[in-house]
Design an enzyme around this catalytic site. Structure first.
Site, short mmCIF file in Angstrom:
data_model
loop_
_atom_site.label_atom_id
_atom_site.label_comp_id
_atom_site.label_asym_id
_atom_site.label_seq_id
_atom_site.Cartn_x
_atom_site.Cartn_y
_atom_site.Cartn_z
CG ASP A 1 -2.14 0.89 1.12
OD1 ASP A 1 -1.98 2.08 0.81
OD2 ASP A 1 -3.26 0.39 1.34
CG ASP B 1 2.24 3.68 -7.15
OD1 ASP B 1 1.37 2.89 -7.59
OD2 ASP B 1 2.36 4.84 -7.57
CB VAL B 2 -0.19 -1.75 -6.58
CG1 VAL B 2 0.00 -2.36 -5.20
CG2 VAL B 2 -1.42 -0.85 -6.64
CE1 TYR C 1 -14.23 2.37 -7.46
CE2 TYR C 1 -16.54 1.78 -7.79
CZ TYR C 1 -15.35 1.63 -7.11
OH TYR C 1 -15.26 0.72 -6.07
CE LYS D 1 -12.70 -0.92 -8.25
NZ LYS D 1 -11.71 -1.75 -7.56
CD1 TRP E 1 -33.31 -4.79 -7.48
CD2 TRP E 1 -35.01 -5.53 -6.24
NE1 TRP E 1 -33.31 -4.08 -6.33
CE2 TRP E 1 -34.35 -4.50 -5.53
CE3 TRP E 1 -36.12 -6.14 -5.64
CZ2 TRP E 1 -34.75 -4.08 -4.26
CZ3 TRP E 1 -36.51 -5.71 -4.39
CH2 TRP E 1 -35.82 -4.69 -3.70
N1 LIG Z 1 -16.08 0.83 -0.09
C1 LIG Z 1 -17.01 0.36 -0.91
O1 LIG Z 1 -18.23 0.61 -0.75
C2 LIG Z 1 -16.60 -0.52 -2.05
C3 LIG Z 1 -17.60 -1.13 -2.82
C4 LIG Z 1 -17.23 -1.93 -3.88
C5 LIG Z 1 -15.90 -2.11 -4.16
N2 LIG Z 1 -14.94 -1.52 -3.43
C6 LIG Z 1 -13.54 -1.74 -3.78
O2 LIG Z 1 -12.88 -2.35 -2.70
C7 LIG Z 1 -11.52 -1.97 -2.70
C8 LIG Z 1 -11.16 -1.40 -1.34
O3 LIG Z 1 -12.00 -0.29 -1.10
P1 LIG Z 1 -11.99 0.51 0.27
O4 LIG Z 1 -13.36 1.01 0.46
O5 LIG Z 1 -11.33 -0.30 1.33
O6 LIG Z 1 -11.08 1.76 -0.14
P2 LIG Z 1 -10.01 2.53 0.71
O7 LIG Z 1 -9.83 3.84 0.04
O8 LIG Z 1 -10.36 2.51 2.15
O9 LIG Z 1 -8.70 1.66 0.50
C9 LIG Z 1 -7.97 1.65 -0.69
C10 LIG Z 1 -6.51 1.47 -0.34
O10 LIG Z 1 -5.77 1.44 -1.57
C11 LIG Z 1 -4.58 2.16 -1.36
N3 LIG Z 1 -4.06 2.62 -2.65
C12 LIG Z 1 -4.62 3.51 -3.48
N4 LIG Z 1 -3.82 3.68 -4.56
C13 LIG Z 1 -2.75 2.88 -4.40
C14 LIG Z 1 -1.59 2.62 -5.15
N5 LIG Z 1 -1.36 3.23 -6.33
N6 LIG Z 1 -0.70 1.73 -4.68
C15 LIG Z 1 -0.91 1.11 -3.50
N7 LIG Z 1 -1.99 1.32 -2.73
C16 LIG Z 1 -2.89 2.20 -3.17
C17 LIG Z 1 -4.97 3.31 -0.45
O11 LIG Z 1 -3.84 3.87 0.20
C18 LIG Z 1 -5.95 2.65 0.49
O12 LIG Z 1 -5.31 2.14 1.65
C19 LIG Z 1 -11.35 -0.96 -3.83
O13 LIG Z 1 -10.85 -1.62 -4.96
C20 LIG Z 1 -12.75 -0.48 -4.06
O14 LIG Z 1 -12.94 -0.01 -5.36
C21 LIG Z 1 -15.26 -0.73 -2.36
#
Ligand SMILES: NC(=O)c1ccc[n+]([C@@H]2O[C@H](COP(=O)([O-])OP(=O)(O)OC[C@H]3O[C@@H](n4cnc5c(N)ncnc54)[C@H](O)[C@@H]3O)[C@@H](O)[C@H]2O)c1
Length: 272
Positions: free
Chosen positions: A41, A68-69, A183, A187, A272
């Site tokens: 992260d 950074d991924v 987004y 996704k 639905w």
């Molecule tokens: N929260 C929701 O309602 C929800 C719903 C559906 C899907 N998601 C997906 O679930 C996953 C996690 O979501 P979340 O709500 O925990 O988000 P979050 O923002 O709390 O966590 C995302 C993490 O990714 C890290 N990150 C961002 N860019 C990065 C990079 N370039 N390199 C390394 N790390 C990086 C951030 O530092 C953060 O810790 C995401 O892919 C999100 O799209 C979330």
């Protein structure tokens, strides 16, 4: 009784975005099942309230790597450290991702016709390349080891269009707000990246699946929570812990014949 079908003990997991809300929940849950967990992260410290993650980091069952991924060199360097300590990972959960924050610049959440391409590019860069690169590096190592499971975290907005009426409360408050296209397009691409890799690595023992969650409870405004509940068959947002079962399933031998699938954890939203 310990169910060997779901037994993950002694295995190694990499969770990208493990400092985030969902990622942290998964890291703690996997460590509780005796996996050794490495977080990749850009953040290196747990957020306030992530007590379980803090404990895991302090006890060493969870490691944090600043990474950074989207940066292949950084992911290679992190993997090399994980391999020295624990060996080639058995599980990769790609949970790092970007969404437009509630306070995003107006143009980013404005009408589709005017969305700046650089804003779109920034989100697509992280949400797509930030999954492709760990798959290349860590998935590649898994394929060479002849086993592994990858879980790419998508979103219901990668399967279905956002229901823009969910955000009426923002427009009623005077904003011009649309859930941005970046987004959704980023996704949705993960669903087919998953299928591509599932077939590419089918004979190498690496399974690749998508996890599609929706609407995780995170202190959202009451108007959003109510609008969401009205449209949800289960009548509520999801608790982050409700993603754990699907990830444990996909990580474990219980899913040995499951690859290229999309496990939808959406409270029935898509029904639905
Ligand atoms: N929260 C929701 O309602 C929800 C719903 C559906 C899907 N998601 C997906 O679930 C996953 C996690 O979501 P979340 O709500 O925990 O988000 P979050 O923002 O709390 O966590 C995302 C993490 O990714 C890290 N990150 C961002 N860019 C990065 C990079 N370039 N390199 C390394 N790390 C990086 C951030 O530092 C953060 O810790 C995401 O892919 C999100 O799209 C979330």
């Amino acid at each position: 009784m310990t169910d060997s079908l779901f037994d993950l003990s002694g295995r190694v997991a990499v969770v990208t975005g493990g400092m985030g809300q969902l990622g942290a929940e998964l890291c703690v849950a996997l460590a509780a099942r005796e996996m050794r967990v490495a977080i990749l992260d850009v953040e290196t410290e747990p957020r306030a309230g992530a007590a379980g993650l803090r404990t895991g980091l302090d006890e060493g069952t969870i490691q944090a790597h600043a990474c950074d991924v989207t940066d292949r060199g950084a992911v290679e360097a992190a993997l090399a450290l994980v391999e020295v300590d624990w060996g080639v990972p058995e599980l990769l959960v790609n949970a790092a991702g970007l969404d437009s924050p509630p306070d995003a610049p107006a143009a980013e959440v404005g009408p589709f016709e005017d969305v700046p391409l650089d804003a779109l590019e920034r989100v697509v860069h992280v949400n797509v390349l930030g999954v492709v690169v760990p798959c290349q590096v860590i998935g590649g190592a898994m394929a060479r080891a002849g086993r592994g499971s990858i879980v790419n975290v998508g979103s219901i907005y990668g399967m279905l269009s956002p229901d823009q009426s969910l955000y009426d409360f923002r427009r009623e408050a005077g904003e011009t707000f649309f859930k941005p296209v970046a987004y959704s397009v980023s996704k949705s691409s993960l669903v087919n990246l998953t299928r591509y890799l599932a077939t590419y690595w089918g004979r190498s023992g690496v399974r690749v699946n998508t996890l599609t969650p929706h609407g995780i409870e995170n202190g959202q405004p009451e108007a959003f929570v109510d609008a969401f509940a009205e449209r949800s068959p289960l009548g509520r947002l999801m608790d982050a812990s409700e993603a754990v079962g699907a990830v444990v399933f996909l990580a474990s031998d219980a899913s040995s014949y499951v690859t290229g699938a999309n496990i939808v954890v959406d409270g029935g939203w898509s029904a639905w």
